[in-house]
Design a protein around this motif. Structure first.
Motif, PDB file in Angstrom:
ATOM      1  N   PRO A  18       0.825  -1.365   0.108  1.00  0.00           N
ATOM      2  CA  PRO A  18       0.022  -0.103  -0.176  1.00  0.00           C
ATOM      3  C   PRO A  18       0.948   1.418  -0.026  1.00  0.00           C
ATOM      4  O   PRO A  18       0.149   2.259   0.059  1.00  0.00           O
ATOM      5  N   VAL A  19       2.280   1.193   0.025  1.00  0.00           N
ATOM      6  CA  VAL A  19       2.977   2.333   0.069  1.00  0.00           C
ATOM      7  C   VAL A  19       2.695   3.282  -1.373  1.00  0.00           C
ATOM      8  O   VAL A  19       2.549   4.523  -1.088  1.00  0.00           O
ATOM      9  N   ILE A  20       2.808   2.646  -2.410  1.00  0.00           N
ATOM     10  CA  ILE A  20       2.529   3.417  -3.573  1.00  0.00           C
ATOM     11  C   ILE A  20       1.164   2.548  -4.293  1.00  0.00           C
ATOM     12  O   ILE A  20       1.321   1.364  -4.508  1.00  0.00           O
ATOM     13  N   SER A  21       0.030   3.245  -4.749  1.00  0.00           N
ATOM     14  CA  SER A  21      -0.756   2.687  -5.500  1.00  0.00           C
ATOM     15  C   SER A  21      -0.764   2.042  -6.648  1.00  0.00           C
ATOM     16  O   SER A  21       0.009   2.622  -7.069  1.00  0.00           O
ATOM     17  N   PRO A  22      -1.222   0.928  -7.284  1.00  0.00           N
ATOM     18  CA  PRO A  22      -1.190   0.564  -8.418  1.00  0.00           C
ATOM     19  C   PRO A  22      -1.474   1.683  -9.651  1.00  0.00           C
ATOM     20  O   PRO A  22      -0.712   1.862 -10.708  1.00  0.00           O
ATOM     21  N   PHE A 182       4.496  10.861   2.346  1.00  0.00           N
ATOM     22  CA  PHE A 182       5.165   9.967   1.206  1.00  0.00           C
ATOM     23  C   PHE A 182       6.674   9.507   1.332  1.00  0.00           C
ATOM     24  O   PHE A 182       6.860   8.526   1.346  1.00  0.00           O
ATOM     25  N   VAL A 183       7.152  10.832   1.385  1.00  0.00           N
ATOM     26  CA  VAL A 183       8.754  10.429   1.696  1.00  0.00           C
ATOM     27  C   VAL A 183       9.106   9.461   2.845  1.00  0.00           C
ATOM     28  O   VAL A 183       9.670   8.564   2.813  1.00  0.00           O
ATOM     29  N   GLU A 184       8.263   9.523   4.023  1.00  0.00           N
ATOM     30  CA  GLU A 184       8.467   8.617   5.078  1.00  0.00           C
ATOM     31  C   GLU A 184       8.125   7.108   4.849  1.00  0.00           C
ATOM     32  O   GLU A 184       8.965   6.311   5.028  1.00  0.00           O
ATOM     33  N   ALA A 185       7.054   7.332   4.040  1.00  0.00           N
ATOM     34  CA  ALA A 185       6.430   5.757   3.684  1.00  0.00           C
ATOM     35  C   ALA A 185       7.468   5.079   2.772  1.00  0.00           C
ATOM     36  O   ALA A 185       7.617   3.997   2.650  1.00  0.00           O
ATOM     37  N   MET A 186       8.088   6.035   1.953  1.00  0.00           N
ATOM     38  CA  MET A 186       9.117   5.212   0.958  1.00  0.00           C
ATOM     39  C   MET A 186      10.089   4.326   1.390  1.00  0.00           C
ATOM     40  O   MET A 186      10.469   3.469   0.795  1.00  0.00           O
ATOM     41  N   TRP A 187      10.556   4.660   2.799  1.00  0.00           N
ATOM     42  CA  TRP A 187      11.567   4.073   3.423  1.00  0.00           C
ATOM     43  C   TRP A 187      11.201   2.429   3.768  1.00  0.00           C
ATOM     44  O   TRP A 187      12.175   1.521   3.817  1.00  0.00           O
ATOM     45  N   GLN A 188       9.884   2.144   3.463  1.00  0.00           N
ATOM     46  CA  GLN A 188       9.324   0.817   3.604  1.00  0.00           C
ATOM     47  C   GLN A 188       9.784  -0.093   2.290  1.00  0.00           C
ATOM     48  O   GLN A 188       9.320  -1.258   2.168  1.00  0.00           O
ATOM     49  N   VAL A 189       9.716   0.523   1.195  1.00  0.00           N
ATOM     50  CA  VAL A 189      10.147  -0.056  -0.031  1.00  0.00           C
ATOM     51  C   VAL A 189      11.469  -0.168  -0.542  1.00  0.00           C
ATOM     52  O   VAL A 189      11.691  -0.378  -1.387  1.00  0.00           O
ATOM     53  N   VAL A 190      12.211   0.612   0.011  1.00  0.00           N
ATOM     54  CA  VAL A 190      13.761   0.692  -0.284  1.00  0.00           C
ATOM     55  C   VAL A 190      14.533  -0.642  -0.557  1.00  0.00           C
ATOM     56  O   VAL A 190      14.316  -1.675   0.391  1.00  0.00           O
ATOM     57  N   ASP A 191      14.941  -0.832  -1.891  1.00  0.00           N
ATOM     58  CA  ASP A 191      15.490  -2.272  -2.168  1.00  0.00           C
ATOM     59  C   ASP A 191      16.951  -2.138  -2.038  1.00  0.00           C
ATOM     60  O   ASP A 191      17.630  -1.373  -2.800  1.00  0.00           O
TER      61      ASP A 191
END
Length: 214
Positions: A18-22, A182-191
């Motif tokens: 859910p971090v970034i929607s389809p 959004f920036v804070e949520a981005m840390w959940q999907v960093v590869d």
């Protein structure tokens, strides 16, 4: 012949939810990124025509357009691979990315301090832009850069290895005007595996920046 092509996504549209929607992923990749690819190719054609006709009245605008669209294409191409649905956390030695973790600690003092700087750089970019973790070859250290639109405020030889897209098209449909959320949520999907590979590659070619005459 077009020199640049739109790369395929390394995952499906729903992979980062859910971090970034389809919906955002589809629009961002298929429309916005595609527009930068087309813009770069169109500008190259216009520059070729200018050379052919020796007509240089529009050269300033064309050079700016090429830099804008090409940088947009490059940054987005990194952006897609910097993310994974199984990402997040921080780089750790037990995950095979200890060299990157050590470099972050050495360059910023700690992961927490690095995270705070990149988050602030991304969230406070005026207007449209990016927050970027880059390898700077002259010092051999990592730095955070703040990119306005797709240009500016960057070291000339630095190589981006982690990019946070802070343009409104990257988040507005889902996060509205809350860029910091959004920036804070981005840390959940960093590869971090991808970032570590880019760090290693950047270090290996770091001495290709020739600053002094032989």
């Amino acid at each position: 012949m077009a020199l640049y092509t739109l790369p395929e996504l390394p995952y499906d549209y729903a992979a980062l939810a859910p971090v970034i929607s389809p919906e955002i992923i589809e629009l961002h990749h298929d429309k916005h990124h595609a527009a930068y690819v087309k813009g770069a190719n169109d500008t190259l054609e216009q520059l070729a025509e200018a050379r052919e006709k020796e007509s240089w009245g529009s050269v300033n605008g064309l050079e700016k357009s090429l830099a804008f669209h090409l940088s947009g294409h490059i940054l987005h191409s990194i952006y897609w691979h910097n993310m994974t649905g199984d990402g997040g956390g921080e780089p750790l030695d037990k995950d095979g990315v200890g060299e990157l973790a050590d470099a972050i600690a050495e360059s910023f003092g700690s992961f927490a301090r690095f995270k705070a700087q990149l988050s602030k750089a991304s969230a406070t970019t005026q207007g449209s832009g990016w927050g970027v973790l880059a390898y700077e070859p002259l010092s051999g250290r990592l730095i955070v850069e703040q990119i306005y639109d797709h240009q500016g405020n960057v070291g000339q030889g630095s190589t981006p290895i982690l990019v946070f897209d802070a343009w409104e098209h990257a988040f507005y449909l889902q996060y509205r005007n809350q860029k910091a959320d959004f920036v804070e949520a981005m840390w959940q999907v960093v590869d971090w595996q991808d970032v570590a590979r880019r760090y290693t590659a950047a270090k290996e070619r770091g001495d290709s920046l020739l600053l002094l005459a032989p």
